[in-house]
Design a protein around this motif. Structure first.
Motif, PDB file in Angstrom:
ATOM      1  N   LYS A   1      58.832  47.238  44.082  1.00  0.00           N
ATOM      2  CA  LYS A   1      58.358  46.064  44.662  1.00  0.00           C
ATOM      3  C   LYS A   1      57.099  46.138  45.422  1.00  0.00           C
ATOM      4  O   LYS A   1      57.060  46.540  46.656  1.00  0.00           O
ATOM      5  CB  LYS A   1      59.349  45.292  45.499  1.00  0.00           C
ATOM      6  N   PRO A   2      55.872  46.119  44.806  1.00  0.00           N
ATOM      7  CA  PRO A   2      54.735  46.320  45.281  1.00  0.00           C
ATOM      8  C   PRO A   2      54.176  45.178  46.721  1.00  0.00           C
ATOM      9  O   PRO A   2      54.833  44.231  46.662  1.00  0.00           O
ATOM     10  CB  PRO A   2      53.452  46.033  44.424  1.00  0.00           C
ATOM     11  N   SER A   3      53.471  45.553  47.379  1.00  0.00           N
ATOM     12  CA  SER A   3      52.859  44.539  48.412  1.00  0.00           C
ATOM     13  C   SER A   3      52.318  43.350  47.590  1.00  0.00           C
ATOM     14  O   SER A   3      51.557  43.604  46.736  1.00  0.00           O
ATOM     15  CB  SER A   3      51.801  45.392  49.102  1.00  0.00           C
ATOM     16  N   GLU A   4      52.431  42.331  48.077  1.00  0.00           N
ATOM     17  CA  GLU A   4      51.840  41.056  47.424  1.00  0.00           C
ATOM     18  C   GLU A   4      50.456  41.014  47.836  1.00  0.00           C
ATOM     19  O   GLU A   4      49.778  40.330  47.373  1.00  0.00           O
ATOM     20  CB  GLU A   4      52.614  39.719  48.112  1.00  0.00           C
ATOM     21  N   ILE A   5      50.021  41.804  48.697  1.00  0.00           N
ATOM     22  CA  ILE A   5      48.568  41.703  49.342  1.00  0.00           C
ATOM     23  C   ILE A   5      47.729  42.609  48.106  1.00  0.00           C
ATOM     24  O   ILE A   5      46.807  42.328  47.787  1.00  0.00           O
ATOM     25  CB  ILE A   5      48.439  42.086  50.747  1.00  0.00           C
ATOM     26  N   CYS A   6      48.333  43.524  47.850  1.00  0.00           N
ATOM     27  CA  CYS A   6      47.474  44.510  46.894  1.00  0.00           C
ATOM     28  C   CYS A   6      48.599  45.107  45.766  1.00  0.00           C
ATOM     29  O   CYS A   6      48.906  46.022  45.767  1.00  0.00           O
ATOM     30  CB  CYS A   6      47.019  45.890  47.756  1.00  0.00           C
ATOM     31  N   PRO A   7      48.868  44.040  44.894  1.00  0.00           N
ATOM     32  CA  PRO A   7      49.687  44.404  43.736  1.00  0.00           C
ATOM     33  C   PRO A   7      49.254  44.945  42.474  1.00  0.00           C
ATOM     34  O   PRO A   7      49.828  45.462  41.500  1.00  0.00           O
ATOM     35  CB  PRO A   7      50.352  43.196  43.421  1.00  0.00           C
ATOM     36  N   ILE A   8      47.643  44.917  42.201  1.00  0.00           N
ATOM     37  CA  ILE A   8      47.159  45.123  41.128  1.00  0.00           C
ATOM     38  C   ILE A   8      47.358  46.656  40.773  1.00  0.00           C
ATOM     39  O   ILE A   8      47.659  47.000  39.381  1.00  0.00           O
ATOM     40  CB  ILE A   8      45.771  44.623  40.978  1.00  0.00           C
ATOM     41  N   THR A   9      46.857  47.522  41.638  1.00  0.00           N
ATOM     42  CA  THR A   9      47.196  48.847  41.089  1.00  0.00           C
ATOM     43  C   THR A   9      48.568  49.376  40.456  1.00  0.00           C
ATOM     44  O   THR A   9      48.597  50.138  39.660  1.00  0.00           O
ATOM     45  CB  THR A   9      46.731  50.005  42.362  1.00  0.00           C
ATOM     46  N   GLN A  10      49.494  48.863  41.330  1.00  0.00           N
ATOM     47  CA  GLN A  10      50.749  49.176  40.795  1.00  0.00           C
ATOM     48  C   GLN A  10      51.171  48.730  39.282  1.00  0.00           C
ATOM     49  O   GLN A  10      51.972  49.102  38.689  1.00  0.00           O
ATOM     50  CB  GLN A  10      51.900  48.727  41.786  1.00  0.00           C
ATOM     51  N   ASN A  11      50.754  47.404  39.397  1.00  0.00           N
ATOM     52  CA  ASN A  11      50.473  46.809  37.934  1.00  0.00           C
ATOM     53  C   ASN A  11      50.022  47.629  36.901  1.00  0.00           C
ATOM     54  O   ASN A  11      50.607  47.745  35.733  1.00  0.00           O
ATOM     55  CB  ASN A  11      50.005  45.396  38.033  1.00  0.00           C
ATOM     56  N   ARG A  12      48.942  48.291  37.167  1.00  0.00           N
ATOM     57  CA  ARG A  12      48.340  49.019  36.144  1.00  0.00           C
ATOM     58  C   ARG A  12      48.900  50.475  35.976  1.00  0.00           C
ATOM     59  O   ARG A  12      48.916  50.831  34.967  1.00  0.00           O
ATOM     60  CB  ARG A  12      46.789  49.450  36.844  1.00  0.00           C
ATOM     61  N   LEU A  13      49.506  50.988  37.072  1.00  0.00           N
ATOM     62  CA  LEU A  13      50.339  52.092  36.967  1.00  0.00           C
ATOM     63  C   LEU A  13      51.638  51.789  35.814  1.00  0.00           C
ATOM     64  O   LEU A  13      51.704  52.918  35.160  1.00  0.00           O
ATOM     65  CB  LEU A  13      50.789  52.566  38.306  1.00  0.00           C
ATOM     66  N   PHE A  14      52.178  50.530  36.104  1.00  0.00           N
ATOM     67  CA  PHE A  14      53.164  50.307  35.063  1.00  0.00           C
ATOM     68  C   PHE A  14      52.888  50.312  33.703  1.00  0.00           C
ATOM     69  O   PHE A  14      53.460  50.691  32.841  1.00  0.00           O
ATOM     70  CB  PHE A  14      53.952  49.115  35.561  1.00  0.00           C
ATOM     71  N   GLU A  15      51.391  50.024  33.524  1.00  0.00           N
ATOM     72  CA  GLU A  15      50.916  50.015  32.003  1.00  0.00           C
ATOM     73  C   GLU A  15      51.153  51.512  31.422  1.00  0.00           C
ATOM     74  O   GLU A  15      51.066  51.835  30.540  1.00  0.00           O
ATOM     75  CB  GLU A  15      49.468  49.632  31.891  1.00  0.00           C
ATOM     76  N   LEU A  16      50.757  52.411  32.591  1.00  0.00           N
ATOM     77  CA  LEU A  16      50.828  53.848  31.960  1.00  0.00           C
ATOM     78  C   LEU A  16      52.071  54.361  31.879  1.00  0.00           C
ATOM     79  O   LEU A  16      52.726  55.110  31.090  1.00  0.00           O
ATOM     80  CB  LEU A  16      50.101  54.729  33.182  1.00  0.00           C
ATOM     81  N   ILE A  17      53.143  53.712  32.828  1.00  0.00           N
ATOM     82  CA  ILE A  17      54.618  54.060  32.681  1.00  0.00           C
ATOM     83  C   ILE A  17      55.179  53.579  31.378  1.00  0.00           C
ATOM     84  O   ILE A  17      55.869  54.196  30.696  1.00  0.00           O
ATOM     85  CB  ILE A  17      55.308  53.464  33.873  1.00  0.00           C
ATOM     86  N   HIS A  18      54.743  52.510  30.992  1.00  0.00           N
ATOM     87  CA  HIS A  18      55.239  51.880  29.652  1.00  0.00           C
ATOM     88  C   HIS A  18      54.583  52.865  28.505  1.00  0.00           C
ATOM     89  O   HIS A  18      55.213  53.224  27.526  1.00  0.00           O
ATOM     90  CB  HIS A  18      54.486  50.531  29.498  1.00  0.00           C
TER      91      HIS A  18
ATOM     92  N   ILE B   1      60.090  49.140  48.342  1.00  0.00           N
ATOM     93  CA  ILE B   1      59.260  48.162  49.322  1.00  0.00           C
ATOM     94  C   ILE B   1      58.124  48.572  49.779  1.00  0.00           C
ATOM     95  O   ILE B   1      58.204  49.327  50.651  1.00  0.00           O
ATOM     96  CB  ILE B   1      60.449  47.316  50.101  1.00  0.00           C
ATOM     97  N   ALA B   2      56.956  48.337  49.238  1.00  0.00           N
ATOM     98  CA  ALA B   2      55.637  48.848  49.581  1.00  0.00           C
ATOM     99  C   ALA B   2      54.894  48.018  50.291  1.00  0.00           C
ATOM    100  O   ALA B   2      54.874  46.961  50.289  1.00  0.00           O
ATOM    101  CB  ALA B   2      54.888  49.522  48.285  1.00  0.00           C
ATOM    102  N   PRO B   3      53.974  48.712  51.172  1.00  0.00           N
ATOM    103  CA  PRO B   3      52.943  48.158  52.059  1.00  0.00           C
ATOM    104  C   PRO B   3      51.437  48.143  51.314  1.00  0.00           C
ATOM    105  O   PRO B   3      51.428  48.447  50.157  1.00  0.00           O
ATOM    106  CB  PRO B   3      52.672  49.186  53.326  1.00  0.00           C
ATOM    107  N   PHE B   4      50.653  47.357  51.919  1.00  0.00           N
ATOM    108  CA  PHE B   4      49.314  46.903  51.092  1.00  0.00           C
ATOM    109  C   PHE B   4      48.540  48.375  51.104  1.00  0.00           C
ATOM    110  O   PHE B   4      47.685  48.414  50.247  1.00  0.00           O
ATOM    111  CB  PHE B   4      48.606  45.929  51.811  1.00  0.00           C
ATOM    112  N   ASN B   5      48.570  49.420  52.054  1.00  0.00           N
ATOM    113  CA  ASN B   5      47.593  50.118  52.270  1.00  0.00           C
ATOM    114  C   ASN B   5      47.327  51.424  51.444  1.00  0.00           C
ATOM    115  O   ASN B   5      46.097  52.040  51.596  1.00  0.00           O
ATOM    116  CB  ASN B   5      47.463  50.467  53.936  1.00  0.00           C
ATOM    117  N   PHE B   6      48.356  51.946  50.676  1.00  0.00           N
ATOM    118  CA  PHE B   6      48.230  52.886  49.842  1.00  0.00           C
ATOM    119  C   PHE B   6      48.757  52.409  48.597  1.00  0.00           C
ATOM    120  O   PHE B   6      50.105  52.830  48.213  1.00  0.00           O
ATOM    121  CB  PHE B   6      48.929  54.168  50.461  1.00  0.00           C
ATOM    122  N   PRO B   7      48.336  51.395  47.922  1.00  0.00           N
ATOM    123  CA  PRO B   7      49.069  50.843  46.618  1.00  0.00           C
ATOM    124  C   PRO B   7      49.452  51.505  45.587  1.00  0.00           C
ATOM    125  O   PRO B   7      50.328  51.367  44.909  1.00  0.00           O
ATOM    126  CB  PRO B   7      48.227  49.837  46.201  1.00  0.00           C
ATOM    127  N   ALA B   8      48.741  52.811  45.251  1.00  0.00           N
ATOM    128  CA  ALA B   8      49.171  53.722  44.413  1.00  0.00           C
ATOM    129  C   ALA B   8      50.148  54.632  45.075  1.00  0.00           C
ATOM    130  O   ALA B   8      51.301  54.994  44.383  1.00  0.00           O
ATOM    131  CB  ALA B   8      48.034  54.453  43.714  1.00  0.00           C
TER     132      ALA B   8
END
Ligand code: NAD
Length: 484
Positions: free
Chosen positions: A175-192, A148-155
């Motif tokens: 579960k990324p921070s709902e304030i800064c979730p985009i970076t983790q979503n991009r990382l999951f594209e790479l995980i895929h 469960i992650a915070p907003f300040n280091f999203p990657a």
């Protein structure tokens, strides 16, 4: 073009959430909506846990080298997309591009450290502990873990945990921070793209409902949390009450002690970068300076002079040294603390409120702010502000400086600036903080070392990163063997 709606990644597939609740993600320099993040439902958590449980049965039995190789593929993909990811961090968080690149570097290092850990994961073996008897210790994966992650280091922050969990043979949910979730979503594209088998690693966006569903789910073996202290305490007590392992990193109020013999030419830039880097939104940020003895006056002048020259602006622009804070809510909180400081009669010697950044009239900007005359009992000396606000306190000697630090409820980081090895040694041994700097403003451990915190900055015993993860993410099984 409409605003992107983020999706979950469950069982190797992207899936739109079925929720009707979404939050807006804004670029804090522009105050523009750049994505919408779903507040996913407990049913979506159930699906992710079921996928991770099913994947665990196969993943755990793969050779360690094979699991490590998936991480190495991910590492290469992250390196190829290094700058895109850094730019995404700037757009959703506000830090400068250089700071975001630093975060990406730490993300890579954690994936590398985990991939290289498989040798340690092979366990240990002692032949002939008695006549004809051998003893060995096997390190075995446990099951499904989540972060469960915070907003300040999203990657970076999810990377303190998931690579180590995976290489050890566990499966995972982020579960990324709902304030800064985009970076983790991009990382999951790479995980895929890295081709992890379905269910091995999953992403569920959301807020408190998702957290509560994870903390109480019987299929989750352990939780890694990073965020504010009240939530860290809540996550730790709830997760452990439900029989889970938990490592919960909380907030901070870090002090930087400046001894009378410190070399100001090097000390002042280190303090400025500690206090105002990432606009003060780092758990290792120095938010208090304790000036010992006669260094107080020259130090105070040099800090104000240096801080006034910091260039505030949009993090993607060349030459910008400090970006906005993450949200309007954060900006309002920081302003409230400055008001409290004034009511407490601290001396506001640099006021960053009302700063104007040409071209970005709606950004959540506040300039470097410094209070002098801060007393250890003041609210601004005790509570985490999490913004670019630095308080200066005075102490007679090292003894008094140590007593101020050690009476804090937090214990994340502390630093000393001195040329005296004896003072530095005394400080290192007696300070109650998990990450200690000697002439270092941000004592951030590299990947093979645990990210240590003490007191209300950490709940649990095994920390993120380093060898601690080896034990957090495994069960030990001791086997004693005799062949007749
Ligand atoms: P936060 O506590 O508000 O949120 C962290 C996570 O907890 C988010 O994923 C959020 O969705 C969830 N959450 C928030 N409120 C919740 C609740 N009531 N119940 C259940 N879940 C909840 O923290 P933040 O503002 O995102 O991050 C900043 C904080 O993180 C600061 O206090 C900072 O010091 C701390 N931090 C600590 C470390 C460390 O290593 N000690 C590192 C980075 C950040």
């Amino acid at each position: 073009m409409g605003v992107e709606v983020l999706r979950n990644y469950i069982n190797g597939e992207w899936a739109a959430s079925t929720t009707e609740s979404f939050l807006e993600v804004r670029n804090p320099a522009l105050d523009e909506v750049i994505a919408r993040v779903p507040l996913s439902t407990p049913e979506e958590v159930d699906r992710a846990v079921a996928a991770a449980q099913a994947a665990f049965e196969t993943w755990r039995h793969l050779p360690i080298q094979t699991r490590a190789r998936y991480l190495l593929r991910l590492r290469d993909l992250v390196e190829q997309h290094f700058d895109d990811l850094a730019r995404t961090i700037v757009q959703e968080h506000g830090k400068t591009l250089e700071e975001a690149r630093g975060e990406m570097q730490r993300t890579l290092e954690n994936i590398e450290a985990a991939a290289g850990m498989f040798v340690s994961l092979m366990g240990y073996h002692t032949p002939q502990i008695a006549d004809g008897i051998d003893e060995e210790c096997l390190l075995e994966p446990v099951g499904v873990f989540c972060c469960i992650a915070p907003f300040n280091f999203p990657a970076m922050i999810p990377a303190w945990f998931f690579p180590y969990a995976l290489v050890a043979g566990n499966t995972y949910i982020v579960k990324p921070s709902e304030i800064c979730p985009i970076t983790q979503n991009r990382l999951f594209e790479l995980i895929h793209q890295a081709g992890f088998p379905p269910g091995v690693i999953n992403l569920v966006n959301g807020g408190k409902d998702v957290v509560d569903a994870l903390l109480t789910h019987p299929g989750i073996a352990g939780v890694s949390f990073v965020g504010s202290t009240p939530v860290a305490r809540y996550v730790y007590t709830t997760a452990t009450a439900h029989g889970k392992r938990a490592q919960c990193h909380g907030g901070a109020k870090n002090a930087l002690v400046v001894m009378p013999d410190a070399e100001l030419g090097r000390t002042v830039p280190a303090i400025l970068s500690s206090a105002f880097g990432s606009a003060g939104q780092r758990c290792l940020a120095g938010s208090l300076v304790i000036a010992v003895g006669e260094i107080h006056r020259p130090l105070r002048e040099a800090l104000v002079e240096g801080a006034s020259r910091i260039r505030v602006g949009y993090g993607l622009e060349e030459g910008v040294q400090m970006g906005p804070v993450v949200s309007r809510k954060a900006l309002e909180r920081i302003h409230r603390y400055i008001e409290i400081g004034l009511q407490e009669e601290a001396d506001l010697i640099l006021d960053g409120r009302g700063i104007r950044v040409p071209g970005y009239p709606k950004g959540y900007f506040i300039g470097p702010t410094i209070f002098d005359g801060v007393h250890p009992s003041m609210t601004i000396a005790c509570e985490e502000i999490f913004g670019p606000v630095l308080g200066i306190l005075q102490a007679r000697d090292l003894e008094e400086a140590l007593s101020i630090i050690n009476s804090s409820s937090y214990g994340n980081a502390a630093s000393i600036f001195t040329r005296d090895g004896g003072a530095a040694r005394e400080f290192k041994r007696r300070v109650r903080a998990g990450n200690v700097g000697i002439n270092i403003g941000v004592a951030a451990p590299i990947a093979p070392y645990p990210f240590s915190g003490q007191k209300n900055s950490f709940f649990g015993d095994l920390h993120g990163q380093g060898m601690d993860t080896l034990y957090f993410f495994t069960d030990r099984k001791v086997v004693i063997t005799r062949w007749f």
